[in-house]
Write an enzyme that holds these catalytic residues in place. Structure first.
Site, PDB file in Angstrom:
ATOM      1  CG  ASP A  36      40.594  41.019  26.326  1.00  0.00           C
ATOM      2  OD1 ASP A  36      41.762  41.451  26.231  1.00  0.00           O
ATOM      3  OD2 ASP A  36      40.216  39.984  25.753  1.00  0.00           O
ATOM      4  N   GLY A  37      41.027  44.206  25.435  1.00  0.00           N
ATOM      5  CA  GLY A  37      40.983  44.843  24.125  1.00  0.00           C
ATOM      6  C   GLY A  37      41.715  46.161  23.991  1.00  0.00           C
TER       7      GLY A  37
ATOM      8  N   GLY B 209      44.959  46.764  23.675  1.00  0.00           N
ATOM      9  CA  GLY B 209      45.978  46.687  22.630  1.00  0.00           C
ATOM     10  C   GLY B 209      45.374  46.695  21.241  1.00  0.00           C
ATOM     11  NE  ARG B 210      42.075  42.052  21.172  1.00  0.00           N
ATOM     12  CZ  ARG B 210      41.229  41.200  21.719  1.00  0.00           C
ATOM     13  NH1 ARG B 210      40.361  40.552  20.942  1.00  0.00           N
ATOM     14  NH2 ARG B 210      41.234  40.981  23.009  1.00  0.00           N
TER      15      ARG B 210
ATOM     16  CG  ASN C  68      49.459  35.424  38.762  1.00  0.00           C
ATOM     17  OD1 ASN C  68      48.794  34.534  39.252  1.00  0.00           O
ATOM     18  ND2 ASN C  68      49.804  36.504  39.452  1.00  0.00           N
ATOM     19  CD  GLU C  69      48.087  33.666  33.846  1.00  0.00           C
ATOM     20  OE1 GLU C  69      47.522  34.722  34.177  1.00  0.00           O
ATOM     21  OE2 GLU C  69      47.928  32.584  34.444  1.00  0.00           O
ATOM     22  CG  ASN C  70      48.525  40.657  31.953  1.00  0.00           C
ATOM     23  OD1 ASN C  70      47.650  41.231  32.599  1.00  0.00           O
ATOM     24  ND2 ASN C  70      48.247  39.996  30.838  1.00  0.00           N
ATOM     25  CD1 TRP C  71      53.702  38.702  36.449  1.00  0.00           C
ATOM     26  CD2 TRP C  71      55.030  40.464  36.107  1.00  0.00           C
ATOM     27  NE1 TRP C  71      53.577  39.540  37.542  1.00  0.00           N
ATOM     28  CE2 TRP C  71      54.383  40.624  37.360  1.00  0.00           C
ATOM     29  CE3 TRP C  71      55.922  41.455  35.674  1.00  0.00           C
ATOM     30  CZ2 TRP C  71      54.596  41.736  38.179  1.00  0.00           C
ATOM     31  CZ3 TRP C  71      56.141  42.556  36.497  1.00  0.00           C
ATOM     32  CH2 TRP C  71      55.486  42.691  37.722  1.00  0.00           C
TER      33      TRP C  71
ATOM     34  CG  LEU D 104      35.985  32.561  33.875  1.00  0.00           C
ATOM     35  CD1 LEU D 104      35.829  31.458  34.908  1.00  0.00           C
ATOM     36  CD2 LEU D 104      35.653  33.903  34.497  1.00  0.00           C
ATOM     37  CB  SER D 105      41.707  35.111  31.031  1.00  0.00           C
ATOM     38  OG  SER D 105      41.424  34.992  29.654  1.00  0.00           O
TER      39      SER D 105
END
Length: 232
Positions: free
Chosen positions: A16-17, A19-20, A62-65, A186-187
């Site tokens: 994670d991170g 983009g930041r 799945n949510e990254n779409w 956990l996402s």
């Protein structure tokens, strides 16, 4: 390499991170993802050197779409490119590549890159790298239940039934799950398999993650007492 008494068989990482990391430098998000791929390459070999048998990484959920289409297209091209470019090095290092998640909805180029990578590395034995791509923990559990019900209509659903129908039932549950960027969740990653996993959170953005931070996570794990609900 730092000498540590590694007790982790399966290390899972929520990367994670990216983009930041890019935003802090005034760069496009895709360049953050490219930097993240370079970090992944370093961590893969560091994990192998430390005797880790399975390394799973959360590459695309799945949510990254729901992200902007330009970013998604860039991610797909990036994935296909590196999956092919690094294949020879992975074979040389005796690292097997596998993918967890749904292939439905992915571009043909990505599916082909996945198939080639899995085929070309199928005989490798030193370590298994699992890329969770188009993956969601809830979806995996739903798919497992549906598969069992279809194959065994009318039979009661048990834990063993669900376990045996997960995407990779033969892979041991993660001993340690590492998440970067300071987020504490956990996402939707390895929801079933993480029941007794240990966690290590670091504020480092993924492109800044180093083998030294990896060693910190492994050493922290070694000091913990795992009782699985019982007493030592």
């Amino acid at each position: 390499m730092t000498e540590i008494d590694n007790k982790v068989a399966h290390l899972a990482i929520i990367m994670d991170g990216n983009g930041r990391w890019a935003k802090k430098r005034g760069l496009p998000r895709l360049l953050g993802h490219r930097a993240g791929v370079n970090t992944l390459e370093r961590v893969v070999y560091a994990a192998k050197d430390r005797g880790i048998r399975y390394l799973s990484v959360y590459a695309f959920s799945n949510e990254n779409w729901n992200r902007p289409s330009v970013e998604i297209k860039g991610l797909m091209k990036l994935f296909s490119y590196y999956a092919r470019k690094k294949l020879r090095d992975l074979v040389k290092a005796d690292i097997r590549v596998r993918f967890a998640g749904r292939k439905e909805g992915l571009p043909d180029s990505v599916i082909k890159a996945m198939d080639v990578a899995e085929t070309e590395t199928s005989d490798c034995e030193k370590m298994t790298l699992i890329a969770c791509f188009n993956y969601g923990g809830r979806q995996e559990i739903v798919d497992s239940v549906n598969r069992f019900v279809k194959e065994h209509p009318g039979e009661p659903i048990s834990e063993d039934a669900i376990c045996s129908n997960l995407y990779m039932p033969e892979v041991p549950d993660p001993d340690l799950i590492v998440r970067t960027s300071g987020e504490l969740r956990l996402s939707n990653f390895w929801l079933w398999q993480s029941s007794y996993s240990e966690f290590f959170f670091t504020s480092s953005l993924w492109p800044d993650f180093t083998p030294e931070v990896l060693d910190e996570a492994l050493n922290t794990f070694n000091k913990r007492e795992r009782r699985y609900g019982g007493l030592k």
